[in-house]
Motif scaffolding. Structure first.
Motif, PDB file in Angstrom:
ATOM      1  N   VAL A 119       0.849  -1.199   0.000  1.00  0.00           N
ATOM      2  CA  VAL A 119       0.000   0.000   0.000  1.00  0.00           C
ATOM      3  C   VAL A 119       0.885   1.249   0.000  1.00  0.00           C
ATOM      4  O   VAL A 119       0.637   2.194  -0.766  1.00  0.00           O
ATOM      5  CB  VAL A 119      -0.961  -0.026   1.213  1.00  0.00           C
ATOM      6  CG1 VAL A 119      -1.638   1.324   1.417  1.00  0.00           C
ATOM      7  CG2 VAL A 119      -2.006  -1.129   1.037  1.00  0.00           C
ATOM      8  N   ARG A 120       1.919   1.264   0.828  1.00  0.00           N
ATOM      9  CA  ARG A 120       2.849   2.405   0.859  1.00  0.00           C
ATOM     10  C   ARG A 120       3.477   2.633  -0.513  1.00  0.00           C
ATOM     11  O   ARG A 120       3.612   3.777  -0.958  1.00  0.00           O
ATOM     12  CB  ARG A 120       3.960   2.155   1.878  1.00  0.00           C
ATOM     13  CG  ARG A 120       3.626   2.517   3.285  1.00  0.00           C
ATOM     14  CD  ARG A 120       4.874   2.424   4.177  1.00  0.00           C
ATOM     15  NE  ARG A 120       4.484   2.057   5.506  1.00  0.00           N
ATOM     16  CZ  ARG A 120       4.451   0.822   6.002  1.00  0.00           C
ATOM     17  NH1 ARG A 120       4.837  -0.209   5.285  1.00  0.00           N
ATOM     18  NH2 ARG A 120       4.052   0.608   7.234  1.00  0.00           N
ATOM     19  N   ARG A 121       3.903   1.553  -1.164  1.00  0.00           N
ATOM     20  CA  ARG A 121       4.528   1.677  -2.497  1.00  0.00           C
ATOM     21  C   ARG A 121       3.566   2.269  -3.522  1.00  0.00           C
ATOM     22  O   ARG A 121       4.003   2.871  -4.507  1.00  0.00           O
ATOM     23  CB  ARG A 121       5.040   0.320  -2.985  1.00  0.00           C
ATOM     24  CG  ARG A 121       6.313  -0.127  -2.296  1.00  0.00           C
ATOM     25  CD  ARG A 121       6.962  -1.312  -2.990  1.00  0.00           C
ATOM     26  NE  ARG A 121       6.082  -2.457  -3.142  1.00  0.00           N
ATOM     27  CZ  ARG A 121       5.892  -3.409  -2.226  1.00  0.00           C
ATOM     28  NH1 ARG A 121       6.511  -3.347  -1.066  1.00  0.00           N
ATOM     29  NH2 ARG A 121       5.091  -4.417  -2.478  1.00  0.00           N
ATOM     30  N   HIS A 122       2.271   2.133  -3.295  1.00  0.00           N
ATOM     31  CA  HIS A 122       1.281   2.727  -4.187  1.00  0.00           C
ATOM     32  C   HIS A 122       0.921   4.156  -3.766  1.00  0.00           C
ATOM     33  O   HIS A 122       0.016   4.768  -4.324  1.00  0.00           O
ATOM     34  CB  HIS A 122       0.017   1.856  -4.239  1.00  0.00           C
ATOM     35  CG  HIS A 122       0.165   0.673  -5.136  1.00  0.00           C
ATOM     36  ND1 HIS A 122       0.715  -0.517  -4.721  1.00  0.00           N
ATOM     37  CD2 HIS A 122      -0.137   0.517  -6.444  1.00  0.00           C
ATOM     38  CE1 HIS A 122       0.722  -1.373  -5.720  1.00  0.00           C
ATOM     39  NE2 HIS A 122       0.226  -0.768  -6.786  1.00  0.00           N
ATOM     40  N   GLY A 123       1.622   4.681  -2.753  1.00  0.00           N
ATOM     41  CA  GLY A 123       1.445   6.067  -2.358  1.00  0.00           C
ATOM     42  C   GLY A 123       0.237   6.340  -1.484  1.00  0.00           C
ATOM     43  O   GLY A 123      -0.191   7.490  -1.361  1.00  0.00           O
ATOM     44  N   VAL A 124      -0.325   5.308  -0.868  1.00  0.00           N
ATOM     45  CA  VAL A 124      -1.488   5.476   0.001  1.00  0.00           C
ATOM     46  C   VAL A 124      -1.000   5.515   1.445  1.00  0.00           C
ATOM     47  O   VAL A 124      -0.162   4.711   1.854  1.00  0.00           O
ATOM     48  CB  VAL A 124      -2.504   4.334  -0.224  1.00  0.00           C
ATOM     49  CG1 VAL A 124      -3.721   4.510   0.675  1.00  0.00           C
ATOM     50  CG2 VAL A 124      -2.930   4.277  -1.693  1.00  0.00           C
ATOM     51  N   GLY A 125      -1.542   6.463   2.227  1.00  0.00           N
ATOM     52  CA  GLY A 125      -1.008   6.744   3.550  1.00  0.00           C
ATOM     53  C   GLY A 125      -1.632   6.017   4.717  1.00  0.00           C
ATOM     54  O   GLY A 125      -1.152   6.123   5.841  1.00  0.00           O
ATOM     55  N   ALA A 126      -2.717   5.274   4.504  1.00  0.00           N
ATOM     56  CA  ALA A 126      -3.358   4.567   5.620  1.00  0.00           C
ATOM     57  C   ALA A 126      -4.079   3.338   5.075  1.00  0.00           C
ATOM     58  O   ALA A 126      -4.306   3.220   3.867  1.00  0.00           O
ATOM     59  CB  ALA A 126      -4.354   5.480   6.333  1.00  0.00           C
ATOM     60  N   ILE A 127      -4.413   2.450   5.983  1.00  0.00           N
ATOM     61  CA  ILE A 127      -5.182   1.263   5.612  1.00  0.00           C
ATOM     62  C   ILE A 127      -6.177   0.985   6.735  1.00  0.00           C
ATOM     63  O   ILE A 127      -5.866   1.189   7.914  1.00  0.00           O
ATOM     64  CB  ILE A 127      -4.274   0.047   5.333  1.00  0.00           C
ATOM     65  CG1 ILE A 127      -5.071  -1.121   4.766  1.00  0.00           C
ATOM     66  CG2 ILE A 127      -3.484  -0.336   6.562  1.00  0.00           C
ATOM     67  CD1 ILE A 127      -4.197  -2.231   4.186  1.00  0.00           C
ATOM     68  N   GLU A 128      -7.353   0.573   6.349  1.00  0.00           N
ATOM     69  CA  GLU A 128      -8.410   0.291   7.303  1.00  0.00           C
ATOM     70  C   GLU A 128      -8.968  -1.100   7.024  1.00  0.00           C
ATOM     71  O   GLU A 128      -8.804  -1.633   5.921  1.00  0.00           O
ATOM     72  CB  GLU A 128      -9.519   1.347   7.162  1.00  0.00           C
ATOM     73  CG  GLU A 128     -10.580   1.310   8.224  1.00  0.00           C
ATOM     74  CD  GLU A 128     -11.546   2.474   8.091  1.00  0.00           C
ATOM     75  OE1 GLU A 128     -11.184   3.598   8.520  1.00  0.00           O
ATOM     76  OE2 GLU A 128     -12.651   2.253   7.558  1.00  0.00           O
ATOM     77  N   LEU A 129      -9.652  -1.677   8.003  1.00  0.00           N
ATOM     78  CA  LEU A 129     -10.265  -2.992   7.835  1.00  0.00           C
ATOM     79  C   LEU A 129     -11.442  -3.110   8.787  1.00  0.00           C
ATOM     80  O   LEU A 129     -11.606  -2.307   9.694  1.00  0.00           O
ATOM     81  CB  LEU A 129      -9.238  -4.100   8.121  1.00  0.00           C
ATOM     82  CG  LEU A 129      -8.553  -4.087   9.485  1.00  0.00           C
ATOM     83  CD1 LEU A 129      -9.374  -4.786  10.559  1.00  0.00           C
ATOM     84  CD2 LEU A 129      -7.187  -4.730   9.381  1.00  0.00           C
TER      85      LEU A 129
END
Length: 162
Positions: A119-129
């Motif tokens: 996710v970081r490599r795709h430039g997204v700063g957070a992840i939720e679930l």
């Protein structure tokens, strides 16, 4: 965990995995009291079709397979790079699974970390679930991996008074 490698899922692996995840999601919704058993499979399929209209080729989805050095697959991860409710700069973890024979060895934590790196490599700063409240093992994993509760649903079953 150096004995675990993470790679993109193949389309054949996706096809096998997708059938299982629809059934598992239906079962989880029934167990949680959200859906009636007789409609659950159809509702789960509709939900999955809406999330993955192009199946394996749906843009913005990451499907990853964790495997041991010898090529033995031990788990899978499904992440959407955009949030289903439009939360900005936030990916969504739809599924993480570790095979029953490989649980308790740290592979879930390693696969989760690999997904976060992707996710970081795709430039997204957070992840939720989302996690069902009765899944203590998953709740523990996520909490110890730095996830925090941002919303919480609670339910009480009411018994008719006599």
């Amino acid at each position: 965990m150096s004995e675990l490698t993470v790679r993109p899922m193949t389309e054949a692996e996706f096809d096998r995995w997708r059938a299982g995840i629809v059934r598992a999601f239906a079962d989880a919704q029934v167990a949680a009291g959200n859906w009636p058993a007789e409609e659950a499979q159809e509702l789960a399929q509709q939900n999955n079709d809406a999330l993955l209209p192009a199946g394996f080729g749906t843009p913005g989805m990451l499907f990853l397979t964790g495997e041991l050095r010898d090529g033995t697959p031990i788990g899978v991860l499904w992440i959407g790079l955009t949030h289903p409710r439009g939360v900005p700069d936030c990916a969504f973890l739809y599924d993480i699974e570790i095979g029953a024979d490989h649980r308790g060895a740290g592979y879930g934590r390693a696969l989760l970390a690999a997904g976060e790196d992707a996710v970081r490599r795709h430039g997204v700063g957070a992840i939720e679930l989302n996690v069902f409240g009765d899944n203590a093992r998953a709740v523990g994993l996520y909490g110890s991996s730095g996830y925090r509760v941002v919303t919480q649903q609670m339910r009480k079953t009411l018994v008719a008074q006599q």
